[in-house]
Each structure stands twice: as C-alpha cells, then as structure tokens.
Design a protein around this motif. Structure first.
Motif, PDB file in Angstrom:
ATOM      1  N   GLY A 144       0.837  -1.392   0.053  1.00 17.70           N
ATOM      2  CA  GLY A 144       0.038   0.047   0.031  1.00 17.70           C
ATOM      3  C   GLY A 144       0.849   1.147  -0.134  1.00 17.70           C
ATOM      4  O   GLY A 144       0.270   2.457   0.052  1.00 17.70           O
ATOM      5  N   VAL A 145       2.004   1.213   0.015  1.00 19.57           N
ATOM      6  CA  VAL A 145       3.121   2.346   0.018  1.00 19.57           C
ATOM      7  C   VAL A 145       3.260   2.652  -1.544  1.00 19.57           C
ATOM      8  O   VAL A 145       3.452   1.760  -2.511  1.00 19.57           O
ATOM      9  N   LEU A 146       3.474   3.821  -1.870  1.00 20.83           N
ATOM     10  CA  LEU A 146       3.704   4.262  -3.257  1.00 20.83           C
ATOM     11  C   LEU A 146       5.078   3.676  -3.585  1.00 20.83           C
ATOM     12  O   LEU A 146       5.910   3.778  -2.923  1.00 20.83           O
ATOM     13  N   ASN A 147       4.914   3.063  -4.837  1.00 19.66           N
ATOM     14  CA  ASN A 147       6.033   2.586  -5.558  1.00 19.66           C
ATOM     15  C   ASN A 147       6.701   3.936  -6.412  1.00 19.66           C
ATOM     16  O   ASN A 147       6.309   3.991  -7.837  1.00 19.66           O
ATOM     17  N   SER A 148       7.445   4.790  -5.660  1.00 14.37           N
ATOM     18  CA  SER A 148       7.792   6.155  -6.413  1.00 14.37           C
ATOM     19  C   SER A 148       8.845   5.857  -7.732  1.00 14.37           C
ATOM     20  O   SER A 148       8.662   6.431  -8.694  1.00 14.37           O
ATOM     21  N   GLU A 149       9.641   4.800  -7.832  1.00 15.88           N
ATOM     22  CA  GLU A 149      10.232   4.793  -8.862  1.00 15.88           C
ATOM     23  C   GLU A 149       9.704   4.235 -10.115  1.00 15.88           C
ATOM     24  O   GLU A 149       9.642   5.020 -11.149  1.00 15.88           O
ATOM     25  N   LEU A 150       8.851   3.258 -10.020  1.00 14.06           N
ATOM     26  CA  LEU A 150       7.903   2.913 -10.847  1.00 14.06           C
ATOM     27  C   LEU A 150       7.026   3.986 -11.360  1.00 14.06           C
ATOM     28  O   LEU A 150       6.827   4.066 -12.881  1.00 14.06           O
ATOM     29  N   THR A 151       6.503   4.703 -10.390  1.00  8.60           N
ATOM     30  CA  THR A 151       5.618   5.848 -10.676  1.00  8.60           C
ATOM     31  C   THR A 151       6.092   6.753 -11.647  1.00  8.60           C
ATOM     32  O   THR A 151       5.533   7.203 -12.459  1.00  8.60           O
ATOM     33  N   GLN A 152       7.245   7.165 -11.049  1.00  8.39           N
ATOM     34  CA  GLN A 152       8.098   8.233 -11.954  1.00  8.39           C
ATOM     35  C   GLN A 152       8.098   7.885 -13.437  1.00  8.39           C
ATOM     36  O   GLN A 152       8.027   8.732 -14.118  1.00  8.39           O
ATOM     37  N   GLU A 153       8.633   6.526 -13.506  1.00  4.54           N
ATOM     38  CA  GLU A 153       8.953   5.915 -15.016  1.00  4.54           C
ATOM     39  C   GLU A 153       7.723   6.146 -15.672  1.00  4.54           C
ATOM     40  O   GLU A 153       7.521   6.514 -17.043  1.00  4.54           O
ATOM     41  N   LEU A 154       6.641   5.532 -14.966  1.00  3.20           N
ATOM     42  CA  LEU A 154       5.344   5.497 -15.848  1.00  3.20           C
ATOM     43  C   LEU A 154       4.766   6.786 -16.106  1.00  3.20           C
ATOM     44  O   LEU A 154       4.323   6.996 -17.335  1.00  3.20           O
ATOM     45  N   VAL A 155       4.722   7.784 -15.198  1.00  5.53           N
ATOM     46  CA  VAL A 155       4.302   8.919 -15.307  1.00  5.53           C
ATOM     47  C   VAL A 155       4.898   9.708 -16.493  1.00  5.53           C
ATOM     48  O   VAL A 155       4.277  10.413 -17.447  1.00  5.53           O
ATOM     49  N   SER A 156       6.376   9.764 -16.492  1.00  3.76           N
ATOM     50  CA  SER A 156       7.049  10.181 -17.298  1.00  3.76           C
ATOM     51  C   SER A 156       7.098   9.720 -18.898  1.00  3.76           C
ATOM     52  O   SER A 156       6.612  10.463 -19.864  1.00  3.76           O
ATOM     53  N   THR A 157       6.808   8.494 -18.865  1.00  2.00           N
ATOM     54  CA  THR A 157       6.479   8.019 -20.142  1.00  2.00           C
ATOM     55  C   THR A 157       5.188   8.229 -20.836  1.00  2.00           C
ATOM     56  O   THR A 157       5.049   8.512 -22.086  1.00  2.00           O
ATOM     57  N   ALA A 158       4.348   8.220 -20.030  1.00  2.00           N
ATOM     58  CA  ALA A 158       2.893   8.407 -20.376  1.00  2.00           C
ATOM     59  C   ALA A 158       2.332   9.646 -20.609  1.00  2.00           C
ATOM     60  O   ALA A 158       1.819  10.109 -21.772  1.00  2.00           O
ATOM     61  N   LEU A 159       3.211  10.782 -20.280  1.00  2.00           N
ATOM     62  CA  LEU A 159       2.822  12.076 -20.376  1.00  2.00           C
ATOM     63  C   LEU A 159       3.771  12.984 -21.202  1.00  2.00           C
ATOM     64  O   LEU A 159       3.325  13.999 -21.783  1.00  2.00           O
ATOM     65  N   GLN A 160       4.960  12.335 -21.548  1.00  2.00           N
ATOM     66  CA  GLN A 160       5.746  12.774 -22.511  1.00  2.00           C
ATOM     67  C   GLN A 160       5.067  12.944 -23.778  1.00  2.00           C
ATOM     68  O   GLN A 160       5.451  14.053 -24.700  1.00  2.00           O
ATOM     69  N   LYS A 161       4.297  12.093 -24.256  1.00  2.00           N
ATOM     70  CA  LYS A 161       3.909  12.079 -25.557  1.00  2.00           C
ATOM     71  C   LYS A 161       2.524  12.946 -25.605  1.00  2.00           C
ATOM     72  O   LYS A 161       1.826  12.847 -26.805  1.00  2.00           O
ATOM     73  N   ARG A 162       1.956  13.616 -24.507  1.00  2.00           N
ATOM     74  CA  ARG A 162       0.945  14.072 -24.552  1.00  2.00           C
ATOM     75  C   ARG A 162       1.174  15.698 -24.361  1.00  2.00           C
ATOM     76  O   ARG A 162       2.058  15.946 -23.524  1.00  2.00           O
ATOM     77  N   ARG A 163       0.424  16.325 -25.098  1.00  2.00           N
ATOM     78  CA  ARG A 163       0.766  17.926 -24.964  1.00  2.00           C
ATOM     79  C   ARG A 163      -0.088  18.323 -23.758  1.00  2.00           C
ATOM     80  O   ARG A 163       0.416  19.298 -22.957  1.00  2.00           O
ATOM     81  N   THR A 164      -1.382  17.770 -23.596  1.00  2.00           N
ATOM     82  CA  THR A 164      -2.165  18.389 -22.436  1.00  2.00           C
ATOM     83  C   THR A 164      -2.911  16.984 -21.790  1.00  2.00           C
ATOM     84  O   THR A 164      -3.121  16.088 -22.481  1.00  2.00           O
ATOM     85  N   ALA A 165      -3.097  16.950 -20.719  1.00  2.00           N
ATOM     86  CA  ALA A 165      -4.179  15.717 -20.060  1.00  2.00           C
ATOM     87  C   ALA A 165      -4.502  16.392 -18.656  1.00  2.00           C
ATOM     88  O   ALA A 165      -4.010  16.901 -18.047  1.00  2.00           O
ATOM     89  N   VAL A 166      -5.895  15.448 -18.492  1.00  2.00           N
ATOM     90  CA  VAL A 166      -6.343  15.783 -17.086  1.00  2.00           C
ATOM     91  C   VAL A 166      -6.111  14.295 -16.279  1.00  2.00           C
ATOM     92  O   VAL A 166      -6.267  13.230 -17.009  1.00  2.00           O
ATOM     93  N   ILE A 167      -5.623  14.260 -15.003  1.00  2.75           N
ATOM     94  CA  ILE A 167      -5.035  13.079 -14.563  1.00  2.75           C
ATOM     95  C   ILE A 167      -5.955  13.286 -13.234  1.00  2.75           C
ATOM     96  O   ILE A 167      -5.574  13.923 -12.206  1.00  2.75           O
ATOM     97  N   PRO A 168      -7.075  12.414 -12.699  1.00  4.75           N
ATOM     98  CA  PRO A 168      -7.738  12.467 -11.543  1.00  4.75           C
ATOM     99  C   PRO A 168      -6.737  12.423 -10.295  1.00  4.75           C
ATOM    100  O   PRO A 168      -5.806  11.485 -10.561  1.00  4.75           O
TER     101      PRO A 168
END
Ligand code: ASP
Length: 438
Positions: A144-168
């Motif tokens: 239940g603890v945040l997986n910071s490294e994996l999250t960092q990787e997923l966030v930057s890969t997913a958002l790099q390719k978008r100009r704009t996004a809403v993330i709840p």
C-alpha cells in the motif's frame, strides 16, 4: 515554454460555476498543460463532499442496506454540473457501471476514487484535454506504499507523448490492478507526483484561500498573507498546526526542487503563497514568516542536583517514555533540570505510570507536572543570524504580562518555540504578531 501542473481542490470544482472559473484559469496560460482534479467538494458549509457520499454508499452496501438514495445524490450532482456547463457528455453508462461495481462488493478505495474519476472525465471534456486514468501511472507496492520509482517512470513515459492531459487525483493501483487511494486529501500528492514526473517548472495548487496567512485569522484579525516561504519554514508551521496542503505532497516536489504555488480559484489575481527551495537567499533579515501554535501539552519538569554530571540520566528518562510508547515534542534542559514536553494525545492515561517510573529509575529531587500548556512557534529564515529578534519577542510577551514556561530554539535558528499556559495562548500569539508586523 515551461510546464505547469495545476491541481484543483474540491471546492474549486464543486459546481458548474466553479468549473467555469477553472477553465478560464487553465486557458489563460498555455503552460498549464497537466491538470489534477479532486472530487466535487462542498458548495455551502452544510453540503456534502462527493467522496464522503461514495464512502457512505460503500458502507451501506457492506451493511446490507440499499445505497440507492445516496447514489442518486451523487449522480444528480454530476449530471447537474454537466447540464449547467452545457457539455455534450453522457455520464450515465459510467454511473451505472460504478453503481454495479459497488453493489457487487467493490472496495472502499474503489468507491472513493470514483469521485475524482468522474470529475476528471468532465474536466477533460470541458478543456478538450486527454484523460489519463491514474491506475495506469500511479503504482503502489502490495503493502500500500507508493512505488515511487515505477510511478516516476510510468508518469514520464505516459505524459511525455501528450501535450495536455487531465489526471484525476487521490488514487492509483496496486500491482493486482486494484484501485488504491492515498489518505484523505491525497489529490495534493498526485499533483506533486505528476509535477515531478513531467519535470514541471511549477506545481500550482488551486484552493479556496489565497495561500498561507502569517497567523491564524481566528486569533489575529486580518493577518498578512505570506507571499514566499521555504519548504523548511512550511514544515515548521505545518507541524504546529497551520495547514493548507497534504503533508506528504511536499516531498516529491521538494526533492526535485519544484516550487509550489498556492493560489485561490475564486481570486486568481491574488498573489498566493510561493513555496520555494530552502536555499533561497535571505532578503528579509529580521522579518518573521509566520506564527503557529498548538494547545494541549503537558510538561514533566524533573530536578536533581548535579544531574549534569550523572552519566545516563537523559537516557533513563527517555527509556521510560519509550517503554510506555510515548513520544515527546521537546526536551529543554538546564544545569540541574530537564523538562519533557508531551502532547496530551500521546499521554492518554499514562502520566501517573510514567512519573512513577521516572521517580524509581532516576531518583530525582522533585518532579513537577504542568498541564494545560500551549506551544507557539515563531518561524522565519530571516531570523537566523539577526540580533534582537528574541529580545523583541520576549519583550512583547513581557509587556503583556505573559509568563513564558519554556523556550526552545531549533538548531537551524529559523524558529523560536515558547511554551505558555493555555489560557494565555491567544493573547501570546497576538502579542508576538504585533511585535513584528505593524
Ligand atoms: N477527494 C479526496 C478527499 O476528499 C481527496 C482530495 O480531495 O484530495 O479526501
């Protein structure tokens, strides 16, 4: 062009009128590329937050009671927002599915997260931004603890390719794919994680106040706003009870050196408060940043002649506390005295036992108990290395005939903590404020 991540709290998205303000704010600055919404909050003081309604809905189902009525309230809120915005978005299939999932035993975290999820769909449609579901990019460990490294990787890969996004905000997923939420108020954390992940230049946190005030307005009428504060100062003030942000939201951006700007959706032109790096040069020597305080402390004052020569005396006191599972706040000491300051919430019913054990193990000359103490922290990086600050502070308290029962100055020299009797608390805060602010 820089990147700004903008998080909007529940009151900023409570109804269509608020959504319209948010749209105007986002569209006024093309750098606001990534937006994190909370769930709709209260529209009036006696209104209900959507997150609370979702928790209630889940609890009803668990108790075997129908949640139809509560779910209807939730649906009506969202459908009204869409209608008032004139949006061409059909939320009914989403609402139907969510209701079914909850009725079939979905977890409390899943239910609560739907507040942000649905608000995200609406905001993305309104802004014409991409919608990114955080279950794909915010990853938790099985514990239940945040997986910071994996999250960092997923966030930057997913958002790099978008100009704009809403993330709840507020949630992500466990390795099983199940939804997992942060603790309450956790959309602030999502915003900070996204800001770090996309390498933002600024993390904007939009709320319903124009940033931090120098003191609690319930104690000091019309206190001045704080325009700039370092992370470390904020930490001191937040610890003493001043809070606008979720505590855990500070760490991801602080580490990455990204400033946070607290802004007011209802007064977007107000300067707000900018939270900056601790290395920010001091340009305000002699000026304090803020005052905060807390009531309900007890002081155990221990006196023993030649205490300072007795090896292990401090350790014995602290081991009594440790054994009783009590943590202390401060430990001011003199030549033959040492005081332990403990929050009453920690102490519970343990005071008598602790005193008896200290008596037995430390054999002091006397122990005095001072209940009903309040602590006040005066914080400011401009105080460090500036002579005359404490003179002003204690002079002001003396003039008001307020008895100072304890003094503690943090080793960083950015705060002075004084202990006063609870009855003197408000008067002391006002006296200190007026000693530094005219
Ligand atoms: N909606 C969630 C709550 O009420 C999270 C948030 O607003 O930040 O706690």
């Amino acid at each position: 062009m820089g990147i700004k991540v903008a998080k909007f709290g529940g009151s900023s998205l409570a109804d269509a009128e608020q959504f319209t303000k948010v749209k105007k704010i986002i569209e006024s600055d093309p750098e606001r590329r990534f937006v994190i919404p909370s769930a709709p909050g209260k529209r009036t003081p006696d209104d209900q937050k959507i997150t609370d309604l979702f928790y209630l809905c889940h609890a009803r189902v668990q108790q075997g009671v129908s949640c139809n009525e509560v779910f209807q309230k939730i649906s009506d809120r969202y459908l009204e927002i869409i209608k008032d915005l004139g949006l061409n978005l059909d939320l009914t299939p989403y609402l139907r599915e969510i209701k079914e999932e909850i009725a079939h035993g979905a977890s409390a975290d899943y239910a609560a997260s739907r507040g942000e999820y649905l608000n995200g769909l609406i905001l993305a449609a309104l802004l014409n931004y991409d919608f990114v579901d955080p279950v794909e990019i915010i990853a938790f460990h099985p514990s239940g603890v945040l997986n910071s490294e994996l999250t960092q990787e997923l966030v930057s890969t997913a958002l790099q390719k978008r100009r704009t996004a809403v993330i709840p905000g507020f949630y992500g997923a466990l390795p099983t794919g199940e939804v997992k939420t942060f603790s309450r108020g956790g959309s602030d954390i999502t915003g900070a994680i996204i800001a770090r992940g996309v390498g933002a230049d600024l993390y904007e946190n939009w709320t319903d106040v124009s940033g931090f005030l120098m003191a609690d307005p319930r104690i000091v009428p019309n206190p001045k706003p704080i325009e700039k504060i370092t992370y470390r100062e904020l930490r001191e003030l937040a610890y003493m009870g001043a809070s606008v942000l979720h505590e855990e939201s500070i760490f991801p951006v602080r580490q990455a050196g990204i400033p946070i700007h607290i802004k007011n959706t209802n007064a977007p032109h107000d300067p707000g408060t900018l939270i900056v790096n601790d290395t920010e040069p001091i340009t305000n020597a002699g000026v304090i940043t803020g005052i905060a305080g807390r009531k309900d402390f007890t002081v155990i004052a221990i006196e023993k002649t030649l205490m300072h020569q007795e090896l292990g005396f401090g350790r014995k006191i602290l081991s009594v506390l440790e054994r009783n599972q009590v943590s202390f706040e401060h430990l001011p000491s003199g030549i033959d005295t040492i005081s332990v300051v403990i929050a009453d919430s920690e102490l519970n019913q343990k005071l008598e036992r602790i005193v008896a054990e200290i008596e037995r193990e430390c054999q002091p000359d006397c122990i005095e108990i001072h209940p009903d103490m309040a602590l006040i922290a005066t914080v400011g990086r401009g105080m460090a290395y500036t002579p005359g600050i404490s003179g002003r502070l204690f002079g002001a308290l003396g003039k008001e005939m307020i008895n100072v029962r304890m003094i503690d100055q943090g080793s960083s020299e950015i705060n002075i903590i004084v202990g006063v009797e609870t009855a003197d608390f408000e008067r002391a805060v006002r006296a200190i404020y007026h000693a530094f602010v005219d």
